[in-house]
Each structure stands twice: as C-alpha cells, then as structure tokens.
Design a protein around this motif. Structure first.
Motif, PDB file in Angstrom:
ATOM      1  N   ALA A 256       0.844  -1.196   0.000  1.00 45.93           N
ATOM      2  CA  ALA A 256       0.000   0.000   0.000  1.00 45.93           C
ATOM      3  C   ALA A 256       0.879   1.247   0.000  1.00 45.93           C
ATOM      4  O   ALA A 256       0.656   2.190  -0.769  1.00 45.93           O
ATOM      5  N   HIS A 257       1.896   1.213   0.851  1.00 45.43           N
ATOM      6  CA  HIS A 257       2.802   2.357   0.933  1.00 45.43           C
ATOM      7  C   HIS A 257       3.489   2.583  -0.409  1.00 45.43           C
ATOM      8  O   HIS A 257       3.535   3.693  -0.920  1.00 45.43           O
ATOM      9  N   ARG A 260       0.776   3.744  -3.024  1.00 46.56           N
ATOM     10  CA  ARG A 260       0.055   4.990  -2.769  1.00 46.56           C
ATOM     11  C   ARG A 260       0.976   6.194  -2.809  1.00 46.56           C
ATOM     12  O   ARG A 260       0.544   7.285  -3.183  1.00 46.56           O
ATOM     13  N   THR A 261       2.233   5.994  -2.400  1.00 43.59           N
ATOM     14  CA  THR A 261       3.139   7.137  -2.365  1.00 43.59           C
ATOM     15  C   THR A 261       3.375   7.695  -3.766  1.00 43.59           C
ATOM     16  O   THR A 261       3.193   8.898  -3.976  1.00 43.59           O
ATOM     17  N   LEU A 263       1.420   7.351  -6.255  1.00 46.38           N
ATOM     18  CA  LEU A 263       0.122   7.885  -6.698  1.00 46.38           C
ATOM     19  C   LEU A 263      -0.139   9.246  -6.068  1.00 46.38           C
ATOM     20  O   LEU A 263      -0.663  10.159  -6.720  1.00 46.38           O
ATOM     21  N   ALA A 264       0.239   9.383  -4.778  1.00 47.48           N
ATOM     22  CA  ALA A 264       0.074  10.677  -4.117  1.00 47.48           C
ATOM     23  C   ALA A 264       0.905  11.729  -4.828  1.00 47.48           C
ATOM     24  O   ALA A 264       0.460  12.870  -5.033  1.00 47.48           O
ATOM     25  N   ALA A 265       2.135  11.341  -5.235  1.00 43.89           N
ATOM     26  CA  ALA A 265       2.997  12.281  -5.954  1.00 43.89           C
ATOM     27  C   ALA A 265       2.359  12.664  -7.282  1.00 43.89           C
ATOM     28  O   ALA A 265       2.351  13.842  -7.659  1.00 43.89           O
ATOM     29  N   LYS A 267      -0.829  12.676  -8.095  1.00 37.71           N
ATOM     30  CA  LYS A 267      -1.979  13.547  -7.879  1.00 37.71           C
ATOM     31  C   LYS A 267      -1.536  14.970  -7.520  1.00 37.71           C
ATOM     32  O   LYS A 267      -2.057  15.961  -8.038  1.00 37.71           O
ATOM     33  N   GLN A 269       1.316  16.425  -8.205  1.00 40.00           N
ATOM     34  CA  GLN A 269       1.918  17.110  -9.347  1.00 40.00           C
ATOM     35  C   GLN A 269       0.846  17.570 -10.329  1.00 40.00           C
ATOM     36  O   GLN A 269       0.925  18.669 -10.882  1.00 40.00           O
ATOM     37  N   GLN A 288       7.990  15.689 -14.877  1.00 36.87           N
ATOM     38  CA  GLN A 288       8.087  15.028 -13.564  1.00 36.87           C
ATOM     39  C   GLN A 288       6.897  14.117 -13.324  1.00 36.87           C
ATOM     40  O   GLN A 288       7.031  13.017 -12.786  1.00 36.87           O
ATOM     41  N   ASP A 291       7.293  10.981 -15.174  1.00 36.33           N
ATOM     42  CA  ASP A 291       8.280  10.194 -14.440  1.00 36.33           C
ATOM     43  C   ASP A 291       7.614   9.451 -13.272  1.00 36.33           C
ATOM     44  O   ASP A 291       7.865   8.261 -13.051  1.00 36.33           O
ATOM     45  N   SER A 292       6.771  10.164 -12.540  1.00 32.94           N
ATOM     46  CA  SER A 292       6.089   9.561 -11.393  1.00 32.94           C
ATOM     47  C   SER A 292       5.170   8.431 -11.824  1.00 32.94           C
ATOM     48  O   SER A 292       5.078   7.395 -11.175  1.00 32.94           O
ATOM     49  N   ARG A 295       7.130   5.445 -12.600  1.00 32.37           N
ATOM     50  CA  ARG A 295       7.607   4.800 -11.385  1.00 32.37           C
ATOM     51  C   ARG A 295       6.497   3.967 -10.744  1.00 32.37           C
ATOM     52  O   ARG A 295       6.719   2.849 -10.282  1.00 32.37           O
ATOM     53  N   PRO A 423      17.792   6.135  -4.684  1.00 31.97           N
ATOM     54  CA  PRO A 423      16.533   6.852  -4.483  1.00 31.97           C
ATOM     55  C   PRO A 423      15.417   6.306  -5.374  1.00 31.97           C
ATOM     56  O   PRO A 423      14.251   6.429  -5.042  1.00 31.97           O
ATOM     57  N   ARG A 424      15.776   5.692  -6.496  1.00 35.59           N
ATOM     58  CA  ARG A 424      14.744   5.204  -7.388  1.00 35.59           C
ATOM     59  C   ARG A 424      14.390   3.742  -7.126  1.00 35.59           C
ATOM     60  O   ARG A 424      13.534   3.189  -7.792  1.00 35.59           O
TER      61      ARG A 424
ATOM     62  N   LEU B  12       7.362  12.780  -4.219  1.00 37.69           N
ATOM     63  CA  LEU B  12       6.295  13.333  -3.400  1.00 37.69           C
ATOM     64  C   LEU B  12       6.839  14.463  -2.534  1.00 37.69           C
ATOM     65  O   LEU B  12       6.193  15.510  -2.369  1.00 37.69           O
ATOM     66  N   ALA B  80       0.480   6.097   3.809  1.00 38.99           N
ATOM     67  CA  ALA B  80      -0.310   5.150   3.013  1.00 38.99           C
ATOM     68  C   ALA B  80      -1.052   4.170   3.916  1.00 38.99           C
ATOM     69  O   ALA B  80      -1.913   3.443   3.456  1.00 38.99           O
ATOM     70  N   LYS B 101      -2.627   8.821   2.028  1.00 42.83           N
ATOM     71  CA  LYS B 101      -2.228   9.005   0.630  1.00 42.83           C
ATOM     72  C   LYS B 101      -3.102   8.139  -0.271  1.00 42.83           C
ATOM     73  O   LYS B 101      -3.435   7.032   0.118  1.00 42.83           O
ATOM     74  N   PRO B 102      -3.401   8.536  -1.471  1.00 44.82           N
ATOM     75  CA  PRO B 102      -3.126   9.867  -2.024  1.00 44.82           C
ATOM     76  C   PRO B 102      -4.163  10.870  -1.534  1.00 44.82           C
ATOM     77  O   PRO B 102      -5.325  10.540  -1.403  1.00 44.82           O
TER      78      PRO B 102
END
Lengths: 474, 220
Positions: A256-257, A260-261, A263-265, A267, A269, A288, A291-292, A295, A423-424, B12, B80, B101-102
């Motif tokens: 989930a983490h 969702r992370t 996806l949060a980025a 949204k 952006q 960007q 890119d998200s 990812r 980081p990726r 993010l 999340a 999130k999101p």
C-alpha cells in the motif's frame, strides 16, 4: 516417527471397537476352552478312580464267596455260575448302574459271572489296568484286576459317552453366561470407547469454532494428557498460520505504501500543474509527472512479479540457459547503463543450461539493474558466469556504496531499503532475486568485493541442469 | 511560517515542498527519520508533515521523540497506512491529524491552516490590526477596505508579526520564517520588507526597538 498412514482410514471408534471386540472374543474362547478341557480331565480322573474302587469292591466280594465255598480245601476254588453268589442287595446295586456300566468275573478262562450289559469279551485280558473296547454301537472303558492267588480276573467297564454327557453339561453351563457376557461387554466397551473419544470430539468442536482472527494457542492442561502431542502440533500450526498472516499483512501495508506514495505524488503534481500559469514551469512539472507515473507502473510490475513468484508452487519450466538469459538481460539494461554512464562488462564462456528461463532472466535482470542503479558515474558493473562442482555461479560486481554486513540479510526482505538504497529503488529487486533463486534451489550471497575496493559483489549459486531443486518451504 | 516535511519519496517530497512554498510557507524537507528528528530538535516549526514509513527512524518513533520533549508543534501524519488501528496508533502517539495518501492538495492545505490556527488559538485565518487585515488562507492584505498588493516576503513578515500581535519578534526569528535551510539568507531582506510594508500600509503599523526586533502593537 513413522509417517505410515493408517491402514484403513474409516472410523476410529469402529476400528478400536473391532480390535477390542476381537481381543475380548479370543479371551472368552480361550477361557472357555481351558475350563472345558480342565473339567474333562477332572471328570476322567474321578470316573477312573471310581472304576478302580468298583473293581476292588467286586474283588473283595468275590474273595468272600470263594473262601466260604464248599470246596475251599480241595483244589483250586471254584466259583459257581448261579446268581446266588451275589446277595440280592449286591445284584440290585449292580442293576442301579443301569445301561452304562458292566462287569465280568473270570476264573481261569471261564466266565463265572457278568452283567447283561457291555460288549462281548472273549476272555479275561492279560494285562491289569485300563483299556478301551469298541462295541457295535458304543464305546467302553474297562479296568482289569487279577487276583493271582485264586486265578480270578475282575473287569469293570463303563460306557465312555456317559462322561461326554457330563462334560457337555459343564460346557453348556459355562457357555451360557459367557454368551450373555459377550453382548454386555460389547455394549460396555462401545460406551467407554466413545466416552474416551469424547475429549477428541470436544477438541474438534473447539477447533471448529476457531477463525483466522482467533489463533491463540490451545491450553495444554485443558485436554487429557494423551491429546497433548496433538494439541501441541495444532498450536504449532496456529503459530505458523499466524506468522504467515502477519507477513501477508505486512506485505499489504508495504505494498500500500509503495503504491500509494507514487500515486500521491502523481496527484499532487497534477494539482500543481493545474494551478501553474508559467508554461515553462508547466512543461517541467509535466515531465516530472510522467516520471512519477512510470515509477508507479514499474512498482506495480514488480509487486505483481514478486506476488506471482511467491504463489508459484513448483518450477515446471526447464531448458533455460543462464548465459542466454544473462546476455539478454544485459541487452535490455544497456540503455539504462548508458544513461547513467555506467560501463557493462561480461565474461562467461560456454553454455550454462538448466532452470526456468523466466526465473533466470529475473535473477540476472534484477541483479544487474540493482548494480547499475547503485554504481557511480563512470564506473564499471562486471558480470561473470562460472561453473564448478555441479553448480553454476553468476557474479555481479559494482563500485557502489556496498551494503554493510548487518544489512545484507535484510535487503533480501520485501521492501527493505537500506540507508544506501538508490533513491529510485523499489526495495523489491533483491527480494525478487531471492525468491527466484529459492525456487531454483540455489542461494544468494552478498559479499565485499574480492579486490577490496568499495562496492558490492552479489553471487548467485544455482544447481546444474538435472539437479533436483530444493523442496518448497511453506 | 516554517514547516517540516518528513517524506522519503523524492518525488512526493519535492512536489509537497513546491505546493507548500506556493501557499506561502517556508519548507524544510527531511528524507529520513534521523534527519527529521535532528531538524525537529534544532528548529521550532509551525507544523510538521510526517510520513510513517521513513527509513532509519520510523515516523511514529520521530513523533514520540517530539512529544517526549513536551513539544506541542502540530503534527499531521501523511501516510499510506489506512487501517483504523494504524490511525488510532498514530493519533495516540501524539499526532493532531491523519491524512491517507493519495490526498487532495487543497484539503491538505486546509488541514494545515486549521492546525496552525488551533496552535495559535485563533478562530479564523483573518487577522487584523489598525485597519489592516491579513487573510492567511487567501493570502490577501487589505487596508481600510482596499486590496493592497505585497511581495511574498513582505506577506510572510506581515503575517508573522500579525500572528504575534503585541509581542516583539526578533530579526532572526523573522529570517527563520522566511528562509528554508537551503536558501542563502540576504542580510537586509527583513529591513527591505518592513520598509515596503510601512510604505504601503502606513508608517505607524510596525514599530522597531533596537535589540528586540519588530512588533505590531495591540489596538488600544
């Protein structure tokens, strides 16, 4: 402990009852037979003794007659044939023996006296003691007694079937209560067995009430001691299920983490782009955003790959070649390496056949990608294949920051990202390698570089073609 | 208004930073728990956005560290993890709000304003003194009913002084509210901003005292 299954998987109660029942029947039969034969023996002894006594009584009677006879002094004593030799009382006594007794008295070879009953006997037997005489319809047991001084032979006989009648009476007296005992005991055995199995039934009911939410161990002292091994096994099973459920939950949390992370980025952006007036800024932010999205898609792919690997029950596919798959993976990753300005080097002569090609490709691709992601610009990632002692080795060496010894076990865990993680990175690459290697029956080892330089040396050892993969863990 | 974002995801994290900067906040970004704890200890923030799945030191651990020092800085968990027991755990550990999130950016910004408002014991985002009103949500300044345009830096200085009306705010504290830890501090920025504000809103609005800093006095 033997793993031999029960010969017959039917009802436990019926099987137990059957065995105990048969045992009980055998015991009853043996006891009955012993009683029967003992009774027969005793009856024979008593009847034989009575015959000896009878013969001696008869001899005493005869002696009396002989000594009182008129020719007592002249020549050998003579017995008269007539019945007067016996008093009426004696005669009656003999009559009361009825059909099944007999007697004979000889003087020399001359029959002096005899009962009407019994078989025809030609002359006095030569030997003293017991013998058997078969007659037309019946069978007699006789006892012979010689009185040498007077040349007299006394014989007492008795029909053997009279003994049989007696023995049969005793046997019947024994058999009747035993026959009554068998069904009674059967009912009692059945009742006590099913009572004993009640604890087992309670355990079944208790287990039936359990759900996945309640995997607390069963209390050992709440069950009969005989059931303790079973209860302990069940508790161990509960523990394993609980642990695997916890793992699943952790996996879901992590997944989930990880999903969702990004996806949060995405949204965030998108919302920023919507509020941005400057076209140049918008363009940079859109790049960007793309890119998200990439990812997030990549993460989804890896999660699915790992989930499919973990759901695999066995390795069906064969016929892969480690060299072929490694070279193909390197070709796929060459653009990434070029972008990151990392040199790729490969060394691996010959063929390295064996194993599922999909798994081999996953191993090679994830190891090399991991190395490229951690390698500094301008450095080299070297990939080497070798074979020794029935095992194939894939070695990937990079000049990245390496992984501290303490972290090396954990980086194979799902989603674990060490402090030096790129980081990726998704935190899944090495987990996928570990899972694929496990399915192929091999092992992964993360080491320091052999030349002492900074970096990581990842070694995958796989069994050669034909080798049997290790059994799946549960 | 200086905020801390503790978020390990670079995409993010940078997106959030940009969004919050656009909303007028000064933003520090920590990409792991260790850095987050160090930043919280070194600096007083108006609010902290905290991810739970941080490397090195987990978000909950960092939160407990803050609260164990009797630091009442508002903390919003942004994570999340959406199971009820996880929310309970986060709120019980001392978080003031919990966002899964999101999230929607406008909602997150509203929640941030709400927490800051509550932290400063205000009832609205509109502050006023001596005929000047500042709307923290709409980021507007009005003077005697007319809209006044101010620069971003002037707005930040004005907002910081309005929040602590009647108190002196040191130049260093104003600089802290203006610059995140990546920006170069220019020596006369505060003076320039105060000069601009006095010019636009009247010389009597902001008072200065050597050694104490600046203040907007309470209305008599």
């Amino acid at each position: 402990m033997s793993r031999r299954p029960l010969a017959r998987p039917g009802s436990l109660l019926a099987a137990l009852f059957g065995r105990v029942g048969v045992l009980f029947l055998v015991i009853v039969l043996v006891v009955g037979l012993i009683a029967f034969f003992t009774a027969q023996k005793r009856i024979n002894e008593i009847y034989d003794a009575q015959m000896i006594v009878g013969a001696n009584v008869l001899r005493a009677l005869i002696s009396e007659e002989l000594s009182e006879g008129p020719n007592a002094e002249a020549g050998p004593p003579q017995l008269s044939i007539d019945d007067s030799i016996l008093s009426p009382e004696d005669r009656e006594a003999f009559d009361s023996y009825a059909e099944w007794r007999m007697f004979r008295i000889w003087q020399g070879r001359r029959l002096v006296l005899g009962s009407d009953t019994g078989p025809a006997i030609a002359g006095p037997p030569v030997e003293d003691g017991f013998s058997e005489v078969a007659a037309k319809d019946d069978h007699w047991r006789t006892y012979t007694l010689h009185v040498p001084a007077k040349g007299v032979t006394v014989l007492i006989g008795e029909r053997t079937d009279i003994r049989l009648v007696l023995v049969q009476g005793i046997a019947l007296g024994l058999a009747l209560p035993l026959l009554l005992l068998i069904p009674t005991a059967g009912v009692l055995i059945w009742l006590s067995l099913s009572d004993g199995l009640q604890a087992l039934r309670n355990l079944v009911a208790e287990l039936g009430r359990r759900t996945l939410r309640d995997l607390s161990p069963l209390r050992l002292d709440a069950w009969p001691r005989d059931l303790n091994p079973l209860v302990r096994s069940i508790n161990r099973l509960f523990e394993r299920i609980d642990r695997s459920l916890m793992n699943e939950r952790r996996f879901l949390d992590d997944a989930a983490h990880q999903l969702r992370t990004p996806l949060a980025a995405v949204k965030l952006q998108a919302q920023l782009i919507a509020g941005e007036a400057d076209p140049a800024e918008r363009q940079a932010m859109t790049a960007q955003l793309i890119d998200s999205v990439d990812r997030a898609a990549d993460m989804t792919d890896r999660l699915l790959t790992l989930a499919r690997l973990e759901a695999r029950r066995g390795v069906a596919e064969e016929g892969g070649d480690l060299r072929e798959e490694t070279v193909a993976a390197l070709a796929d990753l060459a653009p990434l390496a070029a972008r990151r300005e990392v040199e790729l080097a490969f060394e691996g002569p010959g063929a390295f056949p064996g194993g599922d090609p999909v798994l081999l490709r996953l191993i090679a691709a994830n190891l090399v990608e991991n190395a490229i992601n951690h390698a500094p610009e301008g450095s080299e990632v070297s990939v080497r294949l070798s074979a020794a002692g029935g095992r194939r080795q894939l070695t990937v060496v990079d000049a990245g920051p390496g992984i501290p010894r303490a972290e090396r076990e954990r980086v194979l865990e799902r989603f674990y990202r060490g402090p030096g993680a790129a980081p990726r990175g998704s935190g899944l690459g090495l987990s996928i390698v570990g899972e694929a290697v496990r399915l192929l029956g091999g092992r992964v080892e993360l080491r320091d570089r052999a030349d002492g330089a900074q970096g990581l040396c990842a070694v995958v050892e796989l069994p050669d073609a034909g080798a049997v993969p290790a059994p799946l863990q549960t | 208004m200086r905020l801390l974002i503790a978020e390990d995801d670079p995409m993010l994290g940078s997106g959030l930073r940009r969004a919050l900067q656009r909303a007028g906040y000064t933003v520090d970004l920590a990409t792991n728990g260790e850095d987050a704890v160090a930043a919280m200890r070194a600096q007083t923030y108006a609010l902290i956005l905290l991810d739970l799945g941080l490397p090195k030191v987990g978000g909950l651990e960092a939160l407990r560290d803050v609260r164990s020092r009797r630091d009442r800085t508002p903390v919003i968990i942004v994570t999340a993890r959406d199971r009820p027991e996880q929310k309970v755990e986060g709120l019980d550990a001392g978080a003031d709000d919990y966002v899964v999130k999101p999230f929607d950016l406008d909602e997150l910004l509203a929640r941030i304003r709400a927490q800051i408002r509550r932290g400063e014991q205000r009832t609205s985002d509109a502050l006023s003194a001596r005929g000047v009103s500042v709307d923290l949500a709409a980021r507007t300044v009005t003077s005697n009913g007319g809209l006044v345009s101010v620069t971003a830096k002037e707005f930040k200085v004005l907002a910081a002084l309005m929040r602590r009306q009647g108190q002196f705010v040191s130049k260093e504290a104003l600089e802290g509210a203006l610059y995140d830890d990546t920006a170069e501090v220019e020596s006369n920025t505060i003076e320039t901003a105060v000069y601009g504000l006095r010019r636009k809103l009247g010389a009597g609005l902001i008072l200065t005292a050597r050694g104490l800093g600046y203040t907007i006095p309470k209305e008599a």
